[in-house]
Design a protein around this motif. Structure first.
Motif, PDB file in Angstrom:
ATOM      1  N   GLY A 179       0.814  -1.206   0.000  1.00 24.17           N
ATOM      2  CA  GLY A 179       0.000   0.000   0.000  1.00 24.17           C
ATOM      3  C   GLY A 179       0.847   1.254   0.000  1.00 24.17           C
ATOM      4  O   GLY A 179       0.445   2.283  -0.549  1.00 24.17           O
ATOM      5  N   ARG A 180       2.046   1.168   0.583  1.00 24.40           N
ATOM      6  CA  ARG A 180       2.927   2.341   0.641  1.00 24.40           C
ATOM      7  C   ARG A 180       3.419   2.751  -0.742  1.00 24.40           C
ATOM      8  O   ARG A 180       3.681   3.928  -0.977  1.00 24.40           O
ATOM      9  CB  ARG A 180       4.104   2.061   1.573  1.00 24.40           C
ATOM     10  CG  ARG A 180       4.940   3.295   1.900  1.00 24.40           C
ATOM     11  CD  ARG A 180       5.752   3.079   3.164  1.00 24.40           C
ATOM     12  NE  ARG A 180       4.870   2.868   4.302  1.00 24.40           N
ATOM     13  CZ  ARG A 180       5.144   2.054   5.311  1.00 24.40           C
ATOM     14  NH1 ARG A 180       6.264   1.354   5.303  1.00 24.40           N
ATOM     15  NH2 ARG A 180       4.305   1.925   6.311  1.00 24.40           N
ATOM     16  N   PHE A 181       3.567   1.803  -1.669  1.00 20.19           N
ATOM     17  CA  PHE A 181       3.942   2.180  -3.034  1.00 20.19           C
ATOM     18  C   PHE A 181       2.943   3.185  -3.598  1.00 20.19           C
ATOM     19  O   PHE A 181       3.304   4.200  -4.176  1.00 20.19           O
ATOM     20  CB  PHE A 181       3.992   0.944  -3.947  1.00 20.19           C
ATOM     21  CG  PHE A 181       5.179   0.058  -3.730  1.00 20.19           C
ATOM     22  CD1 PHE A 181       6.455   0.581  -3.668  1.00 20.19           C
ATOM     23  CD2 PHE A 181       5.019  -1.314  -3.600  1.00 20.19           C
ATOM     24  CE1 PHE A 181       7.559  -0.241  -3.465  1.00 20.19           C
ATOM     25  CE2 PHE A 181       6.111  -2.141  -3.407  1.00 20.19           C
ATOM     26  CZ  PHE A 181       7.380  -1.604  -3.337  1.00 20.19           C
ATOM     27  N   SER A 182       1.670   2.880  -3.409  1.00 23.22           N
ATOM     28  CA  SER A 182       0.625   3.767  -3.919  1.00 23.22           C
ATOM     29  C   SER A 182       0.566   5.068  -3.127  1.00 23.22           C
ATOM     30  O   SER A 182       0.409   6.152  -3.697  1.00 23.22           O
ATOM     31  CB  SER A 182      -0.732   3.058  -3.867  1.00 23.22           C
ATOM     32  OG  SER A 182      -1.751   3.875  -4.388  1.00 23.22           O
ATOM     33  N   SER A 183       0.725   4.968  -1.808  1.00 26.10           N
ATOM     34  CA  SER A 183       0.655   6.166  -0.968  1.00 26.10           C
ATOM     35  C   SER A 183       1.782   7.139  -1.277  1.00 26.10           C
ATOM     36  O   SER A 183       1.569   8.348  -1.415  1.00 26.10           O
ATOM     37  CB  SER A 183       0.710   5.772   0.513  1.00 26.10           C
ATOM     38  OG  SER A 183      -0.398   4.984   0.861  1.00 26.10           O
ATOM     39  N   MET A 184       3.012   6.635  -1.412  1.00 21.61           N
ATOM     40  CA  MET A 184       4.147   7.501  -1.692  1.00 21.61           C
ATOM     41  C   MET A 184       4.104   8.036  -3.119  1.00 21.61           C
ATOM     42  O   MET A 184       4.530   9.157  -3.396  1.00 21.61           O
ATOM     43  CB  MET A 184       5.460   6.745  -1.448  1.00 21.61           C
ATOM     44  CG  MET A 184       5.709   6.400   0.017  1.00 21.61           C
ATOM     45  SD  MET A 184       5.800   7.867   1.103  1.00 21.61           S
ATOM     46  CE  MET A 184       4.144   7.835   1.838  1.00 21.61           C
ATOM     47  N   GLY A 189      -4.756  13.641  -4.269  1.00 21.94           N
ATOM     48  CA  GLY A 189      -3.439  13.470  -3.672  1.00 21.94           C
ATOM     49  C   GLY A 189      -3.513  12.928  -2.262  1.00 21.94           C
ATOM     50  O   GLY A 189      -3.005  11.845  -1.952  1.00 21.94           O
ATOM     51  N   LEU A 190      -4.155  13.675  -1.379  1.00 26.09           N
ATOM     52  CA  LEU A 190      -4.270  13.255   0.020  1.00 26.09           C
ATOM     53  C   LEU A 190      -5.023  11.936   0.136  1.00 26.09           C
ATOM     54  O   LEU A 190      -4.668  11.065   0.934  1.00 26.09           O
ATOM     55  CB  LEU A 190      -4.975  14.351   0.821  1.00 26.09           C
ATOM     56  CG  LEU A 190      -5.049  14.173   2.335  1.00 26.09           C
ATOM     57  CD1 LEU A 190      -3.651  14.040   2.918  1.00 26.09           C
ATOM     58  CD2 LEU A 190      -5.784  15.357   2.971  1.00 26.09           C
ATOM     59  N   ALA A 191      -6.055  11.779  -0.694  1.00 25.08           N
ATOM     60  CA  ALA A 191      -6.824  10.533  -0.682  1.00 25.08           C
ATOM     61  C   ALA A 191      -5.970   9.346  -1.095  1.00 25.08           C
ATOM     62  O   ALA A 191      -6.098   8.254  -0.540  1.00 25.08           O
ATOM     63  CB  ALA A 191      -8.028  10.655  -1.621  1.00 25.08           C
ATOM     64  N   GLY A 192      -5.095   9.571  -2.085  1.00 26.47           N
ATOM     65  CA  GLY A 192      -4.235   8.486  -2.543  1.00 26.47           C
ATOM     66  C   GLY A 192      -3.200   8.076  -1.523  1.00 26.47           C
ATOM     67  O   GLY A 192      -2.682   6.952  -1.566  1.00 26.47           O
ATOM     68  N   VAL A 193      -2.876   8.993  -0.610  1.00 29.40           N
ATOM     69  CA  VAL A 193      -1.966   8.652   0.493  1.00 29.40           C
ATOM     70  C   VAL A 193      -2.717   7.899   1.581  1.00 29.40           C
ATOM     71  O   VAL A 193      -2.257   6.891   2.109  1.00 29.40           O
ATOM     72  CB  VAL A 193      -1.318   9.929   1.077  1.00 29.40           C
ATOM     73  CG1 VAL A 193      -0.513   9.590   2.321  1.00 29.40           C
ATOM     74  CG2 VAL A 193      -0.423  10.588   0.039  1.00 29.40           C
ATOM     75  N   ILE A 194      -3.905   8.389   1.910  1.00 32.63           N
ATOM     76  CA  ILE A 194      -4.669   7.809   3.022  1.00 32.63           C
ATOM     77  C   ILE A 194      -5.271   6.460   2.648  1.00 32.63           C
ATOM     78  O   ILE A 194      -5.120   5.469   3.377  1.00 32.63           O
ATOM     79  CB  ILE A 194      -5.798   8.771   3.452  1.00 32.63           C
ATOM     80  CG1 ILE A 194      -5.210  10.065   3.994  1.00 32.63           C
ATOM     81  CG2 ILE A 194      -6.709   8.112   4.482  1.00 32.63           C
ATOM     82  CD1 ILE A 194      -6.251  11.135   4.271  1.00 32.63           C
ATOM     83  N   GLY A 195      -5.966   6.397   1.501  1.00 33.00           N
ATOM     84  CA  GLY A 195      -6.749   5.229   1.138  1.00 33.00           C
ATOM     85  C   GLY A 195      -5.985   3.920   1.057  1.00 33.00           C
ATOM     86  O   GLY A 195      -6.281   2.964   1.801  1.00 33.00           O
ATOM     87  N   PRO A 196      -4.977   3.803   0.172  1.00 29.58           N
ATOM     88  CA  PRO A 196      -4.290   2.521   0.011  1.00 29.58           C
ATOM     89  C   PRO A 196      -3.600   2.023   1.278  1.00 29.58           C
ATOM     90  O   PRO A 196      -3.652   0.844   1.612  1.00 29.58           O
ATOM     91  CB  PRO A 196      -3.260   2.811  -1.087  1.00 29.58           C
ATOM     92  CG  PRO A 196      -3.828   3.959  -1.842  1.00 29.58           C
ATOM     93  CD  PRO A 196      -4.520   4.795  -0.814  1.00 29.58           C
ATOM     94  N   GLU A 197      -2.943   2.964   2.012  1.00 32.42           N
ATOM     95  CA  GLU A 197      -2.247   2.528   3.218  1.00 32.42           C
ATOM     96  C   GLU A 197      -3.230   2.169   4.323  1.00 32.42           C
ATOM     97  O   GLU A 197      -2.992   1.236   5.100  1.00 32.42           O
ATOM     98  CB  GLU A 197      -1.274   3.619   3.687  1.00 32.42           C
ATOM     99  CG  GLU A 197      -0.386   3.169   4.822  1.00 32.42           C
ATOM    100  CD  GLU A 197       1.029   3.723   4.723  1.00 32.42           C
ATOM    101  OE1 GLU A 197       1.759   3.582   5.708  1.00 32.42           O
ATOM    102  OE2 GLU A 197       1.395   4.271   3.681  1.00 32.42           O
ATOM    103  N   LEU A 198      -4.348   2.896   4.392  1.00 37.46           N
ATOM    104  CA  LEU A 198      -5.370   2.555   5.378  1.00 37.46           C
ATOM    105  C   LEU A 198      -5.923   1.159   5.132  1.00 37.46           C
ATOM    106  O   LEU A 198      -6.068   0.356   6.070  1.00 37.46           O
ATOM    107  CB  LEU A 198      -6.506   3.587   5.324  1.00 37.46           C
ATOM    108  CG  LEU A 198      -7.716   3.314   6.222  1.00 37.46           C
ATOM    109  CD1 LEU A 198      -7.299   3.299   7.686  1.00 37.46           C
ATOM    110  CD2 LEU A 198      -8.799   4.370   5.987  1.00 37.46           C
ATOM    111  N   VAL A 199      -6.196   0.860   3.871  1.00 36.65           N
ATOM    112  CA  VAL A 199      -6.686  -0.480   3.532  1.00 36.65           C
ATOM    113  C   VAL A 199      -5.630  -1.530   3.856  1.00 36.65           C
ATOM    114  O   VAL A 199      -5.936  -2.606   4.400  1.00 36.65           O
ATOM    115  CB  VAL A 199      -7.089  -0.555   2.045  1.00 36.65           C
ATOM    116  CG1 VAL A 199      -7.418  -1.989   1.645  1.00 36.65           C
ATOM    117  CG2 VAL A 199      -8.285   0.346   1.775  1.00 36.65           C
ATOM    118  N   GLY A 200      -4.360  -1.230   3.535  1.00 39.18           N
ATOM    119  CA  GLY A 200      -3.284  -2.171   3.837  1.00 39.18           C
ATOM    120  C   GLY A 200      -3.160  -2.457   5.317  1.00 39.18           C
ATOM    121  O   GLY A 200      -3.012  -3.613   5.743  1.00 39.18           O
ATOM    122  N   GLN A 201      -3.228  -1.403   6.154  1.00 41.90           N
ATOM    123  CA  GLN A 201      -3.124  -1.586   7.602  1.00 41.90           C
ATOM    124  C   GLN A 201      -4.320  -2.348   8.161  1.00 41.90           C
ATOM    125  O   GLN A 201      -4.157  -3.240   9.002  1.00 41.90           O
ATOM    126  CB  GLN A 201      -3.000  -0.221   8.279  1.00 41.90           C
ATOM    127  CG  GLN A 201      -1.675   0.483   8.014  1.00 41.90           C
ATOM    128  CD  GLN A 201      -1.588   1.842   8.690  1.00 41.90           C
ATOM    129  OE1 GLN A 201      -2.513   2.274   9.361  1.00 41.90           O
ATOM    130  NE2 GLN A 201      -0.465   2.525   8.487  1.00 41.90           N
TER     131      GLN A 201
END
Length: 431
Positions: A67-72, A377-389
């Protein structure tokens, strides 16, 4: 002198606009090249969604790392957006666009050479940073090609690039990964951008505000600095729309996990899961154009029309995805996913239309830049990593509910905007 909504919708109002020789032909050609570059931009950004399973299998990364790949990637776009917007305001939109496309294409090619987490992360960050040039410049460019009455249709076509690019990324990425390895997918994805950069060298950049009024078209646009660009936040409709977009794109960012969800919950292979999502995206393509045309025809004259349209489709998407992720049956889950994608796709063009039309023409680059930072932008940081966690802690099936909750919240904010716009229209009519 103020221009009424009725005057803006009439063709006679635009007779005073400068009519360059071959305007229609040049506008359509410019639209075609900008649109194709957008498809490639989405292809390069979404290609990793079809490669999560093989990359995870090779390196043993956790879901949080994936998820961090997408967030970063998205964080880099957040940083890049105001920089690209300022450069476009200060210098030349075309130059910023061409340099950005060249850099992201090279970065995408180079991702296939990465040998570990840091290498993959760095190349994805550079890709996201440079793609901010397109996301910032393209909407304002297109708004300057066509009259306001056609913009929602144009932006509906423009937004189709998301589905086509994502579908191509899913189909191409999964196929190349299964046949030749995941690295080949990045090599292939990076090539079309270089070709389109060469084609765009011959396309003329439109004049800022050329299609908004004769007065704007004949005025040399002022150079807007960072402090001046903050004026976009003086427009309440823009602010409310931005809040709704943040929630909407959090929901959208969960889409990259759909192939992994179908793989883990229903035991589909990665090519089968990615192929299903690619087919859904392609089958629902007409929804955007149909929605853009009829909403322009029926709702444009009302201030509340477009916000209410967005609220309705977002709430329908929330319902469809809730049913999809709560179903124990594969076929029902697939129908729900398809229905949800079709629902939010129906009003996709209106998302951009409201960004460029809630601020003056000279602020459109800035409006798009801040919108990228604060929403996708902010959504792309929050969303994927939130789902991953959430997936690591509970399960991916539970984590996927982030999407319907966010869609429903976005719909609620657009309802507020629709009510506020209704009040403004009533007040304006009374005066």
């Amino acid at each position: 002198m103020a221009v009424s909504q009725k005057e803006l919708l009439s063709d006679s109002y635009y007779q005073a606009l400068p009519a360059a020789s071959g305007w229609q032909q040049n506008s359509h050609l410019s639209l075609a090249f900008i649109w194709m570059l957008g498809v490639v931009c989405v292809l390069d950004s979404a290609i990793i969604s079809s490669l999560l399973t093989p990359i995870k299998a090779e390196f043993g990364f956790s879901d949080e790392q994936m998820g961090r790949f997408s967030s970063m990637f998205t964080l880099a776009g957040i940083i890049g957006a105001p920089i690209m917007g300022t450069l476009a305001n200060r210098f030349n939109r075309k130059t910023v666009l061409l340099i950005g496309a060249t850099v992201w294409s090279v970065a995408s090619l180079s991702t296939g050479l990465a040998t570990g987490f840091i290498g993959l992360l760095l190349w994805r960050v550079l890709t996201g940073f440079s793609e901010a040039a397109y996301n910032t410049v393209a909407p304002g460019w297109l708004a300057d090609l066509y009259r306001p009455r056609w913009r929602n249709v144009v932006f509906s076509l423009y937004m189709l690039r998301n589905k086509i690019g994502t579908a191509a990324a899913l189909a191409l990425g999964s196929l190349l990964a299964s046949e030749y390895g995941w690295r080949t997918a990045f090599f292939v994805a990076g090539l079309p951008g270089i070709v389109l950069v060469l084609l765009l060298l011959r396309v003329k950049e439109p004049t800022i505000g050329a299609m908004d009024s004769a007065q704007t078209a004949n005025t040399t646009p002022e150079k807007t600095g960072i402090r001046d660009s903050l004026a976009v936040f003086r427009y309440p409709a823009y602010v409310l729309h931005t809040v709704a977009l943040l929630l909407f794109f959090i929901a959208m960012s969960v889409q990259i996990w759909i192939p992994a969800y179908l793989h883990r919950v229903f035991a589909l292979t990665n090519p089968q899961a990615s192929g299903f999502l690619a087919q859904v995206l392609l089958y629902t393509l007409p929804m955007g154009l149909i929605g853009g045309y009829f909403s322009s025809l029926l709702l444009r004259q009302y201030r509340w029309g477009f916000p209410l349209f967005l609220a309705s489709t977002s709430l329908l998407a929330a319902l469809a995805f809730t049913l999809a992720y709560s179903s124990p049956t594969l076929s029902h889950a697939q129908v729900g996913i398809a229905a949800g994608i079709a629902a939010f796709g129906f009003s996709a063009g209106t998302l951009t239309t409201l960004i460029v039309e809630t601020v003056p023409p000279q602020l459109r680059n800035s409006a798009m830049a801040y919108s990228i930072v604060l929403t996708s932008g902010l959504a792309g940081v929050i969303g994927p990593e939130l789902v991953g966690q959430l997936s690591d802690r509970y399960s991916l099936g539970i984590a996927m509910y982030v999407a319907p909750v966010a869609y429903a919240s976005a719909g609620a904010v657009w309802l507020v905007l629709a009510l506020w716009q209704t009040r403004v229209q009533i007040k304006t009519t009374a005066e």
